[in-house]
Scaffold this motif. Structure first.
Motif, PDB file in Angstrom:
ATOM      1  N   GLY A   1      44.077  53.884  28.843  1.00 56.68           N
ATOM      2  CA  GLY A   1      44.641  52.537  29.916  1.00 56.68           C
ATOM      3  C   GLY A   1      43.696  51.707  30.144  1.00 56.68           C
ATOM      4  N   SER A   2      43.856  50.795  30.496  1.00 56.04           N
ATOM      5  CA  SER A   2      43.558  49.309  30.350  1.00 56.04           C
ATOM      6  C   SER A   2      42.167  49.271  31.241  1.00 56.04           C
ATOM      7  CB  SER A   2      45.063  47.948  31.587  1.00 56.04           C
ATOM      8  OG  SER A   2      45.045  48.740  32.314  1.00 56.04           O
ATOM      9  N   PHE A   3      42.158  49.686  32.284  1.00 63.18           N
ATOM     10  CA  PHE A   3      41.809  49.948  33.289  1.00 63.18           C
ATOM     11  C   PHE A   3      39.768  49.260  33.248  1.00 63.18           C
ATOM     12  CE2 PHE A   3      38.162  50.597  36.867  1.00 63.18           C
ATOM     13  CZ  PHE A   3      39.075  49.875  37.919  1.00 63.18           C
ATOM     14  N   TYR A   4      39.356  49.734  31.879  1.00 64.39           N
ATOM     15  CA  TYR A   4      38.277  49.070  31.665  1.00 64.39           C
ATOM     16  C   TYR A   4      38.119  48.155  30.838  1.00 64.39           C
ATOM     17  CZ  TYR A   4      36.267  52.867  34.356  1.00 64.39           C
ATOM     18  OH  TYR A   4      36.185  54.131  34.549  1.00 64.39           O
TER      19      TYR A   4
ATOM     20  N   ARG B   1      41.851  45.539  37.258  1.00 61.54           N
ATOM     21  CA  ARG B   1      40.861  46.578  36.300  1.00 61.54           C
ATOM     22  C   ARG B   1      39.756  45.547  36.195  1.00 61.54           C
ATOM     23  NH1 ARG B   1      45.990  45.116  35.861  1.00 61.54           N
ATOM     24  NH2 ARG B   1      47.664  46.692  35.188  1.00 61.54           N
ATOM     25  N   VAL B   2      38.646  46.707  36.174  1.00 69.32           N
ATOM     26  CA  VAL B   2      37.275  46.117  36.287  1.00 69.32           C
ATOM     27  C   VAL B   2      36.882  46.178  34.901  1.00 69.32           C
ATOM     28  CG1 VAL B   2      34.898  46.160  37.028  1.00 69.32           C
ATOM     29  CG2 VAL B   2      37.582  46.537  38.434  1.00 69.32           C
TER      30      VAL B   2
ATOM     31  N   ALA C   1      59.213  50.793  34.287  1.00 68.65           N
ATOM     32  CA  ALA C   1      58.779  51.930  33.406  1.00 68.65           C
ATOM     33  C   ALA C   1      57.465  50.917  32.551  1.00 68.65           C
ATOM     34  CB  ALA C   1      59.626  52.531  32.051  1.00 68.65           C
ATOM     35  N   TYR C   2      57.709  49.613  32.309  1.00 68.44           N
ATOM     36  CA  TYR C   2      56.870  48.939  31.315  1.00 68.44           C
ATOM     37  C   TYR C   2      55.728  48.927  32.851  1.00 68.44           C
ATOM     38  CZ  TYR C   2      53.748  44.712  29.302  1.00 68.44           C
ATOM     39  OH  TYR C   2      53.796  43.685  28.519  1.00 68.44           O
ATOM     40  N   ALA C   3      56.444  47.853  34.220  1.00 72.00           N
ATOM     41  CA  ALA C   3      54.757  48.171  34.992  1.00 72.00           C
ATOM     42  C   ALA C   3      54.631  49.264  35.229  1.00 72.00           C
ATOM     43  CB  ALA C   3      55.884  47.804  36.060  1.00 72.00           C
ATOM     44  N   ALA C   4      54.728  50.264  35.558  1.00 73.06           N
ATOM     45  CA  ALA C   4      54.338  52.102  35.282  1.00 73.06           C
ATOM     46  C   ALA C   4      52.761  51.950  34.238  1.00 73.06           C
ATOM     47  CB  ALA C   4      55.489  52.478  35.329  1.00 73.06           C
ATOM     48  N   LEU C   5      53.526  51.523  32.666  1.00 72.78           N
ATOM     49  CA  LEU C   5      52.797  52.277  31.719  1.00 72.78           C
ATOM     50  C   LEU C   5      51.694  51.032  31.634  1.00 72.78           C
ATOM     51  CD1 LEU C   5      52.318  52.095  28.822  1.00 72.78           C
ATOM     52  CD2 LEU C   5      53.853  50.288  28.201  1.00 72.78           C
ATOM     53  N   LEU C   6      51.136  49.882  32.468  1.00 76.53           N
ATOM     54  CA  LEU C   6      50.173  48.839  32.611  1.00 76.53           C
ATOM     55  C   LEU C   6      49.495  49.051  33.566  1.00 76.53           C
ATOM     56  CD1 LEU C   6      52.071  45.382  32.036  1.00 76.53           C
ATOM     57  CD2 LEU C   6      51.430  46.419  30.690  1.00 76.53           C
TER      58      LEU C   6
ATOM     59  N   ASP D   1      43.474  43.033  33.348  1.00 74.79           N
ATOM     60  CA  ASP D   1      43.883  42.552  33.568  1.00 74.79           C
ATOM     61  C   ASP D   1      44.361  41.187  32.824  1.00 74.79           C
ATOM     62  OD1 ASP D   1      44.130  43.508  35.902  1.00 74.79           O
ATOM     63  OD2 ASP D   1      42.432  41.871  37.011  1.00 74.79           O
ATOM     64  N   LEU D   2      43.695  40.100  31.929  1.00 74.32           N
ATOM     65  CA  LEU D   2      44.675  39.609  30.881  1.00 74.32           C
ATOM     66  C   LEU D   2      45.262  40.236  30.128  1.00 74.32           C
ATOM     67  CD1 LEU D   2      43.951  36.098  30.606  1.00 74.32           C
ATOM     68  CD2 LEU D   2      41.771  36.570  29.012  1.00 74.32           C
ATOM     69  N   TRP D   3      44.689  40.531  29.459  1.00 71.90           N
ATOM     70  CA  TRP D   3      45.035  41.818  28.868  1.00 71.90           C
ATOM     71  C   TRP D   3      47.287  42.476  29.171  1.00 71.90           C
ATOM     72  CZ3 TRP D   3      41.546  45.149  25.917  1.00 71.90           C
ATOM     73  CH2 TRP D   3      40.442  44.615  25.813  1.00 71.90           C
ATOM     74  N   THR D   4      46.651  42.457  29.698  1.00 71.54           N
ATOM     75  CA  THR D   4      48.519  43.249  30.841  1.00 71.54           C
ATOM     76  C   THR D   4      48.821  41.329  31.233  1.00 71.54           C
ATOM     77  OG1 THR D   4      47.060  43.320  32.894  1.00 71.54           O
ATOM     78  CG2 THR D   4      47.595  45.323  31.401  1.00 71.54           C
ATOM     79  N   LEU D   5      48.000  41.070  32.066  1.00 66.67           N
ATOM     80  CA  LEU D   5      49.189  39.792  32.484  1.00 66.67           C
ATOM     81  C   LEU D   5      50.110  38.764  31.803  1.00 66.67           C
ATOM     82  CD1 LEU D   5      49.825  37.646  34.662  1.00 66.67           C
ATOM     83  CD2 LEU D   5      47.605  36.882  34.691  1.00 66.67           C
TER      84      LEU D   5
END
Ligand code: DDH
Length: 291
Positions: A62-65, A127-128, A263-268, A103-107
């Motif tokens: 996932g995108s968190f890290y 995200r951190v 679905a995309y919001a959930a994916l991110l 955060d930047l990549w998902t934004l």
């Protein structure tokens, strides 16, 4: 431990809308990029590949890290070409040092969807960045385009998605294109590859044949031989459990937008835990702010 979202202190909608606007401005200055595709497809794909490593069974990925800058995730063949998107966004990591990579990549993906005419996508920060090797997902979690419908179904199940969400998400192939130097595949899915529409589903239901060329097996459209589908795209019309949603979305763009947004919001947000009651931001498009 659990990946609990942590918003930088004092930051709110206004601060993230400012970054949104900067990203949108830079997209607008580079509309000729990639043969006229612009950065829409590139940024949406970056957000998806940062997030789609998630495994609900192990709760990893996932995108968190923001781990895609590190090996072996950075060198995963599926991520070939995505340095272009990370480089595009890097100046905003410098200008706004308080925003995390995740955060930047998902934004960036949210900006690309909304500014190309797609639906509003609710988005939450927090995200951190991690510098710990143990937070890097193993390669091989992102889809292989040469596979069949059963494989696609199982891969999205691993992320926690059902058939309807899977079909909706793959509708993002309305944007951008394939590049032989990245994936081996070549070309756009349709002519309006800088506009977010339901065109992917409309075209998918038309006639396609296997392209005769030296590259990997891909399809081209019977009508013009100018556009492409991946084997995993064609698989969406070969399996009845996917085809019913392809038909729904081809006939009803509003429904596609509604389902894609959810679905995309959930994916991110896969692998990100938010405090109870945390409310997503809805960003204004540049058009809405100017009118
Ligand atoms: Fe995709 N995708 N994708 N895709 N994708 C490629 C490009 C783009 C698969 C394979 C490829 C999603 C699902 C799948 C976008 C968004 C999304 C390319 C070409 C391949 C190959 C890369 C290159 O050569 O540069 C496969 C397989 C699947 C699958 O699920 C079975 C999903 C879910 C999304 C999403 O965003 C939610 C976008 C956008 C692009 C265009 C990139 C660009 O540079 O333009």
């Amino acid at each position: 431990g659990p990946n609990i979202a942590k918003v930088p202190s004092g930051k709110g909608l206004k601060d993230y809308q400012e970054i949104y606007n900067d990203i949108a401005g830079k997209i607008e200055e580079n509309l000729d990029y990639d043969g006229g595709a612009g950065f829409y497809g590139q940024l949406v794909r970056l957000s998806w590949h940062a997030s789609g490593t998630y495994d609900k069974n192990t709760k990893t990925g996932g995108s968190f890290y923001g781990s895609m800058i590190y090996d072996p995730e950075s060198s995963d063949g599926a991520n070939a070409g995505l340095a272009a998107g990370r480089d595009f966004l890097y100046e905003f990591a410098v200008k706004y040092p308080w925003i995390s990579r995740g955060d930047l990549w998902t934004l960036g993906g949210v900006v690309a969807v909304q500014e190309s005419g797609g639906p509003k996508v609710p988005w939450r920060p927090g995200r951190v960045d991690s510098f710990d090797k143990r937070d890097i997902p193993p390669p091989g979690n992102l889809p292989d385009a040469s596979e069949d419908g059963k494989y696609v179904r199982n891969l999205f199940k691993r992320m926690g998605f059902g058939d309807r969400e899977t079909v909706a998400l793959i509708g993002a192939h309305c944007l951008g294109k394939c590049h032989t130097h990245n994936s081996g595949y070549e070309g756009p899915w349709g002519p309006s590859f800088n506009m977010f529409t339901n065109d992917f589903f409309v075209r998918l239901l038309q006639g396609w044949h296997v392209r005769k060329w030296d590259g990997p097996k891909q399809y081209e459209d019977d009508e013009s031989n100018s556009f492409m589908m991946l084997p995993t795209d064609i698989a969406l019309k070969e399996e009845s459990y996917f085809l019913k949603y392809v038909k729904l979305y081809a006939a009803d763009q509003d429904l596609f937008f509604k389902d894609f947004s959810k679905a995309y919001a959930a994916l991110l947000e896969l692998g990100v835990e938010y405090p109870r009651g945390s409310k997503p931001f809805l960003f204004k498009t540049i058009d809405e702010q100017e009118s």
